[in-house]
Design a protein around this motif. Structure first.
Motif, mmCIF file in Angstrom:
data_model
loop_
_atom_site.group_PDB
_atom_site.id
_atom_site.type_symbol
_atom_site.label_atom_id
_atom_site.label_comp_id
_atom_site.label_asym_id
_atom_site.label_seq_id
_atom_site.Cartn_x
_atom_site.Cartn_y
_atom_site.Cartn_z
ATOM 1 N N LEU A 233 37.411 41.960 56.012
ATOM 2 C CA LEU A 233 37.362 43.244 55.316
ATOM 3 C C LEU A 233 38.757 43.852 55.206
ATOM 4 O O LEU A 233 39.175 44.306 54.129
ATOM 5 N N LEU B 127 40.914 41.925 52.767
ATOM 6 C CA LEU B 127 40.609 42.238 51.372
ATOM 7 C C LEU B 127 41.190 43.592 50.978
ATOM 8 O O LEU B 127 41.702 43.762 49.864
ATOM 9 N N VAL B 128 41.126 44.558 51.887
ATOM 10 C CA VAL B 128 41.749 45.860 51.620
ATOM 11 C C VAL B 128 43.265 45.693 51.475
ATOM 12 O O VAL B 128 43.887 46.311 50.615
ATOM 13 N N LEU C 206 45.078 45.013 48.076
ATOM 14 C CA LEU C 206 45.425 46.093 47.149
ATOM 15 C C LEU C 206 46.897 46.491 47.268
ATOM 16 O O LEU C 206 47.617 46.477 46.269
ATOM 17 N N ALA D 179 37.446 49.789 54.399
ATOM 18 C CA ALA D 179 36.812 48.793 53.523
ATOM 19 C C ALA D 179 36.073 49.473 52.373
ATOM 20 O O ALA D 179 36.183 49.039 51.221
ATOM 21 N N VAL D 180 35.356 50.542 52.669
ATOM 22 C CA VAL D 180 34.627 51.261 51.619
ATOM 23 C C VAL D 180 35.620 51.902 50.646
ATOM 24 O O VAL D 180 35.457 51.807 49.423
ATOM 25 N N GLY E 238 38.672 50.974 49.998
ATOM 26 C CA GLY E 238 39.289 49.906 49.217
ATOM 27 C C GLY E 238 38.371 49.419 48.110
ATOM 28 O O GLY E 238 38.820 49.186 46.979
ATOM 29 N N ALA E 239 37.081 49.287 48.403
ATOM 30 C CA ALA E 239 36.126 48.846 47.385
ATOM 31 C C ALA E 239 35.999 49.884 46.274
ATOM 32 O O ALA E 239 35.975 49.535 45.082
ATOM 33 N N VAL E 240 35.932 51.165 46.643
ATOM 34 C CA VAL E 240 35.839 52.233 45.638
ATOM 35 C C VAL E 240 37.096 52.244 44.769
ATOM 36 O O VAL E 240 37.017 52.355 43.541
ATOM 37 N N PHE F 30 39.118 49.743 44.153
ATOM 38 C CA PHE F 30 39.149 48.546 43.320
ATOM 39 C C PHE F 30 38.211 48.687 42.125
ATOM 40 O O PHE F 30 38.559 48.335 40.994
ATOM 41 N N VAL F 31 37.009 49.222 42.360
ATOM 42 C CA VAL F 31 36.055 49.419 41.260
ATOM 43 C C VAL F 31 36.614 50.429 40.261
ATOM 44 O O VAL F 31 36.532 50.224 39.041
ATOM 45 N N TRP G 246 39.721 51.054 39.667
ATOM 46 C CA TRP G 246 40.819 50.366 38.963
ATOM 47 C C TRP G 246 40.270 49.431 37.903
ATOM 48 O O TRP G 246 40.809 49.361 36.793
#
Length: 191
Positions: free
Chosen positions: A85, A88-89, A92, A177-178, A180-182, A184-185, A187
């Motif tokens: 996790l 993956l963050v 970015l 992690a959350v 980073g996912a937000v 990325f989405v 972006w």
């Protein structure tokens, strides 16, 4: 020691820490995936040694002071999932650094023009300079984020040695992690 020498030493220390953190964060995803593949088939001890080696070798962190212990396979797998996790963050800010090189430092090379509607245009030199100057704070923010991610992961790795982590460590990791996912989405929707 003079103030200039002290400032220079401090700047060099920050540059070394940023470079080490960049390299460390770049290894998180591959090492986590390798650990997820090997730990269930008897590779938990080797994976633990790998994480310790990265922490002490790449980050130059001091070895743990807790008594050595052998974490179980599930603890190593949990650590690998959290590492994945964070890795993956970390992609970015690593991407920000790559973009700074491509769209800041090398702007005039990768974008042949015309520069009539570019920041700093209509000249190539003005557009190049503007993109470089805009990229500098972004690159600094990316490096600061990598230093933070490496620091959080270093604390997670210390838990493999039996040290108790602070109460905020796991929630912060999951929140990163959350976030980073937000990001990325968001972006992805922007491009």
């Amino acid at each position: 020691m003079s103030a200039i020498a002290t400032a220079t030493a401090h700047r060099n220390q920050i540059i070394r820490r940023a470079g080490r953190s960049l390299a460390y964060c770049a290894t998180l995803v591959p090492v986590a995936l390798f650990t997820l593949a090997t730990a269930p088939v008897g590779g938990a001890d080797a994976a633990t040694a790998r994480w310790r080696g990265l922490r002490t070798g790449l980050l130059a962190a001091p070895p743990t002071t807790a008594p050595g212990r052998r974490p179980g396979t599930f603890a190593v797998l949990g650590h690998a999932l959290l590492s994945l996790l964070l890795g993956l963050v970390a992609l970015l800010p690593i991407g920000v650094e790559v973009l700074m090189v491509l769209r800041g430092v090398l702007y005039g090379v990768v974008d042949p023009g015309p520069y009539d509607h570019s920041w700093g245009g209509p000249s190539r030199a003005g557009a190049w300079l503007a993109h470089f100057l805009v990229g500098l704070p972004m690159a600094a923010a990316g490096l600061a984020a990598l230093i933070g991610i490496a620091a959080v992961h270093q604390r997670l790795t210390r838990r493999l040695d039996g040290e108790r982590g602070p109460a905020w460590l796991l929630p912060t990791t999951l929140l990163m992690a959350v976030a980073g996912a937000v990001f990325f989405v968001a972006w992805l929707h922007q491009i």
